[in-house]
Design a protein around this motif. Structure first.
Motif, PDB file in Angstrom:
ATOM      1  N   ASP A 117       2.340  -9.930 -12.431  1.00  0.00           N
ATOM      2  CA  ASP A 117       2.066 -10.355 -11.058  1.00  0.00           C
ATOM      3  C   ASP A 117       2.066 -11.875 -10.943  1.00  0.00           C
ATOM      4  O   ASP A 117       2.575 -12.437  -9.968  1.00  0.00           O
ATOM      5  N   GLN A 125      -0.584   1.118 -15.049  1.00  0.00           N
ATOM      6  CA  GLN A 125      -0.439   0.877 -13.622  1.00  0.00           C
ATOM      7  C   GLN A 125       1.035   0.663 -13.327  1.00  0.00           C
ATOM      8  O   GLN A 125       1.774   0.133 -14.157  1.00  0.00           O
ATOM      9  N   TYR A 143       8.635  -4.145  -3.325  1.00  0.00           N
ATOM     10  CA  TYR A 143       7.932  -3.058  -2.654  1.00  0.00           C
ATOM     11  C   TYR A 143       8.838  -2.218  -1.761  1.00  0.00           C
ATOM     12  O   TYR A 143       8.469  -1.117  -1.367  1.00  0.00           O
ATOM     13  N   ARG A 147       2.586   2.045  -3.328  1.00  0.00           N
ATOM     14  CA  ARG A 147       1.655   2.625  -4.309  1.00  0.00           C
ATOM     15  C   ARG A 147       1.431   4.112  -4.045  1.00  0.00           C
ATOM     16  O   ARG A 147       1.395   4.921  -4.967  1.00  0.00           O
ATOM     17  N   ALA A 148       1.291   4.475  -2.782  1.00  0.00           N
ATOM     18  CA  ALA A 148       1.085   5.880  -2.418  1.00  0.00           C
ATOM     19  C   ALA A 148       2.320   6.705  -2.775  1.00  0.00           C
ATOM     20  O   ALA A 148       2.196   7.831  -3.281  1.00  0.00           O
ATOM     21  N   LYS A 149       3.496   6.147  -2.542  1.00  0.00           N
ATOM     22  CA  LYS A 149       4.737   6.887  -2.839  1.00  0.00           C
ATOM     23  C   LYS A 149       4.906   7.127  -4.330  1.00  0.00           C
ATOM     24  O   LYS A 149       5.310   8.210  -4.739  1.00  0.00           O
ATOM     25  N   HIS A 182       5.400  -3.117  -9.205  1.00  0.00           N
ATOM     26  CA  HIS A 182       6.574  -3.199  -8.328  1.00  0.00           C
ATOM     27  C   HIS A 182       7.074  -4.633  -8.269  1.00  0.00           C
ATOM     28  O   HIS A 182       6.327  -5.526  -7.902  1.00  0.00           O
ATOM     29  N   TRP A 204       0.818  -1.189   0.000  1.00  0.00           N
ATOM     30  CA  TRP A 204       0.000   0.000   0.000  1.00  0.00           C
ATOM     31  C   TRP A 204       0.866   1.258   0.000  1.00  0.00           C
ATOM     32  O   TRP A 204       0.626   2.172  -0.763  1.00  0.00           O
ATOM     33  N   LEU A 205       1.889   1.292   0.865  1.00  0.00           N
ATOM     34  CA  LEU A 205       2.742   2.465   0.989  1.00  0.00           C
ATOM     35  C   LEU A 205       3.523   2.718  -0.300  1.00  0.00           C
ATOM     36  O   LEU A 205       3.671   3.865  -0.721  1.00  0.00           O
ATOM     37  N   ARG A 243       2.498   7.225  -6.597  1.00  0.00           N
ATOM     38  CA  ARG A 243       1.450   8.175  -6.991  1.00  0.00           C
ATOM     39  C   ARG A 243       1.862   9.609  -6.666  1.00  0.00           C
ATOM     40  O   ARG A 243       1.707  10.517  -7.478  1.00  0.00           O
ATOM     41  N   PRO A 287       9.940   1.673  -3.712  1.00  0.00           N
ATOM     42  CA  PRO A 287       8.645   2.149  -4.200  1.00  0.00           C
ATOM     43  C   PRO A 287       8.687   2.965  -5.490  1.00  0.00           C
ATOM     44  O   PRO A 287       7.680   3.051  -6.186  1.00  0.00           O
TER      45      PRO A 287
END
Length: 69
Positions: free
Chosen positions: A56, A32, A38, A4-6, A35, A1-2, A8, A41
């Motif tokens: 994936d 998209q 992860y 993806r936020a970084k 990664h 999750w982190l 973005r 990031p």
């Protein structure tokens, strides 16, 4: 999750440039960030939905083989 936020946030700030085409199939579709790791990031491959799903699956199989050894 982190991760993806970084990525973005980096794209929004302009620190990372998101390409217009998939890095695998070269189609001009919605992209998209994929990664492989992860913990890195901002180290991503930009893929369309289909290529991202394939990547994936490959990564999941690679992890299974590594854990089976």
């Amino acid at each position: 999750w982190l991760a993806r936020a970084k990525i973005r946030y980096a794209v929004k700030k302009g620190d990372v440039i998101k390409p217009k085409r998939c890095e695998k199939c070269n189609k001009k579709l919605l992209l998209q960030a994929h990664h492989e790791d992860y913990s890195k990031p901002l180290d991503v491959i930009w893929l369309c939905f289909g290529c991202h799903a394939d990547a994936d699956k490959l990564l999941e199989n690679k992890k299974k083989l590594t854990n089976a050894s």
